[in-house]
Design an enzyme around this catalytic site. Structure first.
Site, PDB file in Angstrom:
ATOM      1  N   ARG A  95       0.421  -1.015  -0.036  1.00  0.00           N
ATOM      2  CA  ARG A  95      -0.177  -0.009   0.336  1.00  0.00           C
ATOM      3  C   ARG A  95       0.956   0.838   0.053  1.00  0.00           C
ATOM      4  O   ARG A  95       0.447   2.174  -0.289  1.00  0.00           O
ATOM      5  CB  ARG A  95      -1.417  -0.206   1.579  1.00  0.00           C
ATOM      6  CG  ARG A  95      -2.202  -0.543   1.125  1.00  0.00           C
ATOM      7  CD  ARG A  95      -2.639  -1.332   2.367  1.00  0.00           C
ATOM      8  NE  ARG A  95      -1.679  -1.871   4.075  1.00  0.00           N
ATOM      9  CZ  ARG A  95      -1.987  -2.267   4.483  1.00  0.00           C
ATOM     10  NH1 ARG A  95      -2.943  -1.927   5.247  1.00  0.00           N
ATOM     11  NH2 ARG A  95      -0.827  -2.414   5.533  1.00  0.00           N
ATOM     12  N   SER A 133      -6.805  -4.479   7.441  1.00  0.00           N
ATOM     13  CA  SER A 133      -7.636  -5.025   8.848  1.00  0.00           C
ATOM     14  C   SER A 133      -8.162  -3.647  10.156  1.00  0.00           C
ATOM     15  O   SER A 133      -9.391  -3.669  10.867  1.00  0.00           O
ATOM     16  CB  SER A 133      -8.098  -6.596   8.612  1.00  0.00           C
ATOM     17  OG  SER A 133      -7.507  -7.038   7.371  1.00  0.00           O
TER      18      SER A 133
END
Ligand code: PNS
Length: 169
Positions: A95, A133
């Site tokens: 990311r 998450s």
């Protein structure tokens, strides 16, 4: 003519729970490899929110549109597991630069353990690069909106697990 040998890739992770960022990597990975195995690490020391069985169920539902993607779980070394699955590739998403250092270490360690096992990185889509998450769990547990950050089934499961029923308008 060169014979095409099918390429099996493993996308390992905690997936506690699966996010739309993971799903983006899975969708793109499914187009790159003949077979993609999304595999959950069995690691109770991380104190996961969801059991491995629950995570498998959510993943199975999320990957059902992709015919060459399957869901599994593993214990121990990823490099050993990859060998048992005859996988040549480990797939991981990156990311931001903060992911890079840890991913580099893991990729080099896996290559040392199993020469010939290549780690392929996909850059997260711009729309997904902030999703994790951990943050999704934090936001929903504090009453924030997580629509679009996880598949709908996962949002439902999170609401039940964290006692956060949907707000009535
Ligand atoms: O989703 P995560 O928590 O970032 O995934 C991390 C994972 C499961 C890919 C990593 O912890 C892993 O591969 N663990 C297996 C143990 C192992 O093989 N360790 C040594 C080489 S890195």
């Amino acid at each position: 003519m060169q014979k095409h040998t099918s390429v099996v890739a493993i996308y390992p992770g905690s997936f506690d729970p699966i996010t739309t960022g993971h799903l983006d990597v899975i969708e793109r990975g499914s187009r790159l490899f003949d077979r993609l195995i999304v595999s959950i690490l069995h690691n109770e020391s991380k104190s996961p929110l969801f059991s491995v069985e629950d995570r498998i169920e959510m993943l199975r539902e999320a990957v059902s549109p992709f015919s060459n993607v399957e869901v599994d779980c593993f214990h121990g070394l990823l490099a050993d597991y990859a060998l048992t699955k005859k996988a040549r590739v480990i797939l991981r998403g990156i990311r931001a630069i903060s992911d890079y250092e840890n991913e580099l270490q893991m990729a080099l360690m896996n290559r040392r353990l199993q020469p010939g096992l290549e780690t392929v990185f996909l850059l997260a889509g711009e729309a997904f690069s902030f999703i994790s998450s951990r943050l999704v769990k934090e936001v929903i547990s504090l009453g924030g909106n997580i629509a679009g950050l996880v598949p709908p089934l996962v949002e439902q499961r999170l609401r039940v697990r964290l006692h956060r029923p949907e707000k009535q308008t």
